[in-house]
Enzyme design. Structure first.
Site, short mmCIF file in Angstrom:
data_model
loop_
_atom_site.label_atom_id
_atom_site.label_comp_id
_atom_site.label_asym_id
_atom_site.label_seq_id
_atom_site.Cartn_x
_atom_site.Cartn_y
_atom_site.Cartn_z
N GLY A 58 21.69 -19.58 4.07
CA GLY A 58 20.24 -19.17 3.45
C GLY A 58 19.66 -18.30 4.75
O GLY A 58 18.12 -18.33 4.15
N SER A 68 13.13 -17.95 7.36
CA SER A 68 13.64 -18.13 5.83
C SER A 68 13.24 -20.09 5.99
O SER A 68 13.72 -19.99 6.51
CB SER A 68 15.06 -17.66 5.61
OG SER A 68 15.78 -16.89 6.25
N ASP A 90 29.18 -14.94 1.08
CA ASP A 90 28.57 -14.45 -0.10
C ASP A 90 28.83 -15.30 -1.15
O ASP A 90 30.41 -15.34 -1.51
CB ASP A 90 28.82 -13.19 -0.91
CG ASP A 90 28.28 -12.51 -1.78
OD1 ASP A 90 27.76 -12.81 -2.53
OD2 ASP A 90 27.99 -10.81 -1.79
N TYR A 146 7.21 -15.27 -12.14
CA TYR A 146 9.02 -15.51 -11.56
C TYR A 146 10.37 -15.24 -12.59
O TYR A 146 10.87 -15.30 -11.77
CB TYR A 146 8.52 -17.32 -11.32
CG TYR A 146 9.71 -17.93 -10.59
CD1 TYR A 146 9.42 -17.36 -9.32
CD2 TYR A 146 10.14 -19.19 -10.64
CE1 TYR A 146 10.46 -18.14 -8.11
CE2 TYR A 146 11.47 -19.85 -9.39
CZ TYR A 146 11.48 -19.44 -8.26
OH TYR A 146 11.68 -20.28 -7.57
N LYS A 158 16.63 -21.63 -11.30
CA LYS A 158 15.61 -23.09 -11.13
C LYS A 158 16.06 -24.46 -11.94
O LYS A 158 16.62 -25.41 -11.69
CB LYS A 158 14.57 -22.39 -10.24
CG LYS A 158 13.99 -21.42 -9.23
CD LYS A 158 15.25 -21.97 -8.18
CE LYS A 158 15.06 -21.27 -6.61
NZ LYS A 158 15.85 -21.45 -5.81
N ILE A 161 5.74 -20.08 -0.32
CA ILE A 161 5.62 -19.66 1.09
C ILE A 161 6.34 -18.49 1.63
O ILE A 161 7.25 -17.82 1.18
CB ILE A 161 6.80 -20.83 1.80
CG1 ILE A 161 5.90 -21.95 1.60
CG2 ILE A 161 6.33 -19.94 3.20
CD1 ILE A 161 6.66 -22.78 2.98
N LEU A 181 10.82 -13.03 2.51
CA LEU A 181 11.57 -12.60 2.28
C LEU A 181 11.98 -12.37 0.72
O LEU A 181 11.75 -11.39 0.04
CB LEU A 181 12.93 -12.36 3.16
CG LEU A 181 13.48 -10.88 2.85
CD1 LEU A 181 12.73 -9.30 3.48
CD2 LEU A 181 14.96 -10.47 3.83
#
Ligand code: NAD
Length: 255
Positions: free
Chosen positions: A12, A18, A64, A155, A162, A191, A194
């Site tokens: 990740g 990140s 991936d 979201y 999630k 936060i 990206l």
């Protein structure tokens, strides 16, 4: 808190912002040897450059998480090179831009499938791949968000992904616990990364947290990494199936 002598895999990392990178850095400082993955050639150089700043040399591999053959190749290579694994950090998530801005009822079947596959199912695939290498027990850690439990603007399908991810944490914890493998999540406050840039109105969310969270501020990336390092280390060895909310306390507020 130490990770000396531990071997970890971190997925990740896209760039220096990140959350997975902050965790990798903290784990390395705490003494862990790492393998880091990149998703596609586009991100390879970023990950290699960042890894070059760590004290110890890391193994850099492609992965991936939507591709089973890449996950198989990843664990085969880690087995050959590192011999075993003590922890895995799962910091991969994806939902299409339109699914994160259109009304939720407009979410297409394909956008739903892709978000759940990459952001939730992948933890199951990684847990399966890592198990044979976790010969001395281990710790799996993922990153989640309050949108799993509550509705937050835009979201959308990522909240559903999630929710599935957090249920994965509990079911995996029950499945692999007998092998002394723990599975936990850190639910981070917002936060600017990206991935966060893909969520419409993200700056408003940051401002509302700052106004209403008990600590009257947003969390910092390094604080998320600290909570993660606790769960990865033996300091957290009695904790599994847990979602630890590192969000400056925002989740306790009602009004
Ligand atoms: P980021 O964009 O830096 O990281 C997301 C990562 O997912 C990237 O490295 C990307 O390459 C990877 N990824 C996407 N699709 C993938 C695939 N098919 N295979 C492998 N990797 C893939 O953003 P981030 O904010 O650091 O996100 C890391 C995790 O933290 C995500 O699960 C995110 O949902 C979660 N999180 C973020 C916040 C926040 O506000 N930034 C809050 C709570 C939880």
């Amino acid at each position: 808190m130490t990770l000396t002598g531990k071997k970890g895999l971190v997925l990740g990392v896209a760039n220096k912002r990140s959350l997975a990178w902050a965790i990798a850095k903290r784990a390395s400082e705490a003494g862990a040897d790492l393998a880091l993955t990149f998703q596609g050639e586009r991100l390879e150089e970023n990950v290699r450059d960042l890894a070059g700043t760590l004290e110890r040399e890391s193994l850099i591999l492609p992965c991936d998480v939507a591709a089973d053959d890449q996950i198989d190749a990843l664990f085969a290579k880690i087995g050959e090179t590192m011999g075993r694994l003590d922890f895995v950090v799962h910091g991969a998530a994806f939902a299409s831009k339109e699914a994160l801005s259109a009304p939720f009822s407009q979410t297409s079947r394909e956008a739903f499938r892709m978000a759940l596959d990459i952001s939730a199912y992948s933890l199951v695939a990684l847990a399966r791949g890592a198990q044979p290498l976790m010969t001395g027990g281990g710790s799996l850690l993922t990153l989640t968000y309050l949108g799993a439990e509550r509705v937050l603007p835009n979201y959308n399908v990522m909240g559903v992904a999630k929710a599935a991810l957090e249920a994965n944490v509990r079911y995996l914890a029950a499945d692999v616990g007998q092998k002394n493998v723990r599975v936990n999540a850190v639910s981070a406050g917002p936060i600017k990364t990206l991935a966060a840039a893909g969520i419409s109105g993200f700056s408003t969310i940051l401002n509302i947290y700052k106004e209403r969270a008990p600590l009257r501020r947003n969390v910092e990336t390094a604080e998320v990494a600290e909570a993660a390092a606790f769960l990865l280390s033996d300091a957290g060895k009695g904790v599994t199936g847990e979602v630890l909310l590192g969000d400056a306390g925002f989740h306790v507020t009602g009004m």
